[in-house]
Each structure stands twice: as structure tokens, then as C-alpha cells.
Design a protein around this motif. Structure first.
Motif, short mmCIF file in Angstrom:
data_model
loop_
_atom_site.label_atom_id
_atom_site.label_comp_id
_atom_site.label_asym_id
_atom_site.label_seq_id
_atom_site.Cartn_x
_atom_site.Cartn_y
_atom_site.Cartn_z
N UNK A 307 0.82 -1.22 0.00
CA UNK A 307 0.00 0.00 0.00
C UNK A 307 0.85 1.26 0.00
N UNK A 308 2.09 1.14 0.43
CA UNK A 308 2.99 2.30 0.46
C UNK A 308 3.86 2.36 -0.79
N UNK A 309 3.49 1.56 -1.80
CA UNK A 309 4.24 1.51 -3.06
C UNK A 309 5.68 1.07 -2.85
N UNK A 310 5.86 0.16 -1.90
CA UNK A 310 7.18 -0.41 -1.66
C UNK A 310 7.19 -1.89 -2.07
N UNK A 311 8.36 -2.33 -2.50
CA UNK A 311 8.50 -3.71 -2.95
C UNK A 311 8.45 -4.67 -1.76
N UNK A 312 7.67 -5.75 -1.93
CA UNK A 312 7.54 -6.75 -0.88
C UNK A 312 7.66 -8.13 -1.51
N UNK A 313 8.44 -9.01 -0.86
CA UNK A 313 8.60 -10.38 -1.35
C UNK A 313 7.58 -11.30 -0.68
N UNK A 344 12.59 -7.35 -11.32
CA UNK A 344 12.60 -8.54 -10.48
C UNK A 344 14.04 -9.07 -10.38
N UNK A 345 14.48 -9.29 -9.16
CA UNK A 345 15.83 -9.75 -8.93
C UNK A 345 16.83 -8.61 -8.75
N UNK A 346 16.39 -7.38 -9.03
CA UNK A 346 17.27 -6.22 -8.89
C UNK A 346 16.86 -5.33 -7.72
N UNK A 347 15.56 -5.23 -7.49
CA UNK A 347 15.06 -4.34 -6.44
C UNK A 347 14.99 -5.07 -5.11
#
Length: 370
Positions: A307-313, A344-347
Motif C-alpha cells: 500500500x505504500x508503493x514499496x517492494x515486498x517479497x 525482479x531480482x534487482x530491487x
């Protein structure tokens, strides 16, 4: 004087705070735009694959019924033969001599019966002597028929229409009914059987997705299967699953399965190997591109935007869709989740981004059931 001193301190503090804010702004990462896909549901077809071995609908080992030396071989390996066609002939010289001797004994016994019959009618001798002579005649005839049968068995014929397999013996080879290796094998390959095994879980998956009420009904309504040949090419004819073994193998826990394929062109041969593909049509499932996932410590992960526009795995469980392009997501993701298509794989996890939403249907091509 005190007021002036306080003003100087306030201005200095504000200046320091401003510098810190500027420095923090310089150090804060800039959110970059990355394409994401909002998940939805669609249809697809999965292909379960199993190694298989092929056999003709009839495979008959050809063996000698009598002992003897191979006198003639009338066929060659790979040759098509008809039912009743002579394949091998064994040497019968000794048997022929035995037949002549046996026929002579029949003649002698017959003469004895003919001689005694009128004597019995005139009460010159007892009936016991005639009955004994008749018994001897019957025995002689039986022995003679056995020798004739042995001679006929020397001509070894094909019991079915089919194709000749390997011929390990040559002219002059001595064979008998106890020879461990058959003279050859004749295979009826007009129809081929593909044999393969599935474990208990796979058997349940297949049956639970099959239409029909009873087990046999489900087998009859199962979709046609594909055969991938050993050269990687798909066989032109579709096959049909015909049987599942009644119970699992106690040692392996697997079920034996048989599928049949037409082989009018004779391309398939007994002993061929390949891969059976069983299709399963799935409706209303979540698909994601395989390139949107990464493997980490034996786990498969998808990158989503929170929701905070952050990357999550997020750990996910999937099944591969044929073609190496998509995964069916069984758990870990939900409709409306936003999955990364880029970076994908970079961030690293927690990286803020500017999501650029791509429509689900622009990425995932649904499969329509025929």
C-alpha cells in the motif's frame, strides 16, 4: 542582550535543521517507475508429464515346441508377417524316421487285430486277446500321431499379424522348448499401448479433475493425451487412457496406467519410449509470468507492491503452465495484488517505486476450453 543571544541561537538552529533536511532529501532514494500487473483470474491448461514405454497391442514370443536344429529362416527382422505364415523350420530327418517306424507299428497292430477278430467270432480264442490287440493298436496310433505332431511343430508359424522383432539365432542353431531366449517376437503394432506410472497424489489429482461420477466413467470421459516421442516431436495421433491398475504397488506406491494410440502408419514400434502428457483444464485461476518470480533458499518468491508503493517479497506455491511462460498460483497471491513485471531480482525488499499499472489481459493470454 539575552534576547539578541536567543535570536542568534534560533536562527542557527533553523539553519542547521534546514541543512539536515536538504541532506536527507539528497540521501533519500528517488522512486523510479516500474511496470506492475494487478492480478485477476483466467483459464489455462496444465500438462502433467510421465515417462512411458510402448508395446504393441499383442507381443508374442515365438518359441520352439520341439527340439531341433534350425534348417530354414523364412523371415527377416522388421518384416511384416501374416497369421499362420511360416517363420522357421526345424530339421525333421530324425522325426521322419521315427514317424515311419511308428506307422509300421500301427500297421502291425492293425494286422493283429484283423487276424484275431474272426477267431473271436468263431469262439476259437477269447475276447480278451482281441481287446488286448485293439489296445496295442490304439497305443501305436497315439504314438504315431505324436510323431506327426512333432513334425508339424517343426514348421514354426506366426500366431498373429505383426512385425518380426530381433532374430538372435541363425541357421544350424539348436533350439528346444526350454531355450531361454525366444526365436523372435511378433508384435501387432496396428495399435500401440503406452504404459506409465503415477503416484498416489498424481492419481488423485487426475481423477478429481476428471468429469464423471464413477471411476470408470471418469476414465471414459478423460481428455485425450499427447505422446512426445524420444526425438522431442509430438506424435500426430492423440491417445486415450484406457485403464488404471486396481490398487497401488505395495513397494512403490504407484499406479500403472495404460493409454492406447492408433499406429496405422507403423511409425511406432514395440520398445519405443516417450513421454505422456495429460491435459488438465483449469478455470478461474491466477496466472503470473514466470519472469515475475525469483528463487531464494529453495523458495519461490513473487515481488508485489504494498500500500505504500514499496517492494515486498511473498512466498508462493505454483504449477508450471506448458510453454515456460506462466505459473498457476496455488497460494501466496490474491486477486488485486500488484505484481512487479520489471526489476525482479534487482530491487531489494522495501524499495519504493512508482507503479505503472499494466492490464492483466495485456500480459496473460487466457485459454479457451474447446
Amino acid at each position: 542582550m539575552k534576547i539578541k543571544y536567543f535570536a542568534v541561537i534560533l536562527i542557527a538552529s533553523m539553519s542547521l535543521l534546514s541543512c539536515n533536511n536538504k541532506e536527507a532529501a539528497k540521501q533519500a532514494p528517488t522512486a523510479m517507475p516500474y511496470k506492475v500487473m494487478e492480478l485477476n483470474k483466467s483459464n489455462t491448461t496444465l500438462l502433467a508429464e510421465y515417462p512411458t514405454s510402448l508395446e504393441g497391442v499383442v507381443d508374442v514370443d515365438i518359441r520352439a515346441k520341439v527340439d531341433g536344429y534350425i534348417e530354414k529362416i523364412f523371415v527377416d527382422e522388421g518384416q511384416h508377417v501374416k497369421k499362420g505364415q511360416i517363420l522357421f523350420k526345424l530339421e525333421t530327418q530324425t522325426a521322419t524316421q521315427d514317424a515311419a517306424a511308428a506307422k509300421a507299428r500301427v500297421d502291425v497292430a492293425q494286422v493283429e487285430v484283423n487276424r484275431l477278430a474272426p477267431l473271436v467270432e468263431r469262439n476259437i480264442i477269447s475276447k480278451v486277446q482281441l481287446e488286448t490287440a485293439k489296445a496295442n493298436l490304439a497305443t501305436a496310433k497315439s504314438n504315431y500321431q505324436s510323431v506327426l505332431a512333432e513334425i508339424s511343430y517343426a514348421a514354426i508359424k506366426s500366431p498373429v499379424d505383426g512385425v518380426i522383432g530381433t532374430i538372435p539365432f541363425r541357421l544350424g542353431s539348436y533350439v528346444s522348448n526350454s531355450t531361454s531366449e525366444p526365436l523372435t517376437r511378433v508384435s501387432d503394432i496396428s495399435k500401440m499401448y503406452a504404459y506409465f506410472s503415477v503416484n498416489e497424489k498424481q492419481q488423485l489429482d487426475i481423477m478429481m479433475h476428471a468429469e464423471g461420477k464413477t471411476f470408470q466413467d471418469k476414465i471414459e470421459k478423460m481428455p485425450e493425451v499427447n505422446l512426445i516421442l524420444s526425438n522431442g516431436m509430438e506424435y500426430e495421433h492423440k491417445g486415450k487412457i484406457e485403464t488404471f491398475s486396481g490398487q497401488a504397488n505395495s513397494l512403490t506406491g504407484s499406479f500403472n496406467v495404460r493409454a492406447s494410440f492408433s499406429n496405422a502408419e507403423g511409425i511406432l514400434r514395440s520398445g519405443n519410449s516417450g513421454t505422456i502428457q495429460i491435459p488438465t483444464f483449469l478455470e478461474n485461476v491466477i496466472l503470473i509470468p514466470q519472469k515475475s518470480t525469483i528463487e531464494l533458499q529453495d523458495k519461490l518468491l513473487a515481488l508485489i507492491v504494498d500500500k505504500e508503493s514499496k517492494v515486498k517479497m511473498v512466498p508462493i506455491e505454483v504449477r508450471a503452465v506448458p510453454g515456460g511462460k506462466y505459473f498457476v498460483v496455488d497460494s501466496g497471491l490474491n486477486v488485486n495484488d500488484k505484481v512487479l513485471l520489471e526489476g525482479v531480482g534487482l530491487l531489494p525488499e522495501g524499495t519504493p517505486i512508482k507503479p505503472v499499472v499494466v492490464k492483466y489481459d495485456e500480459v496473460i493470454q487466457p485459454v479457451i476450453k474447446e
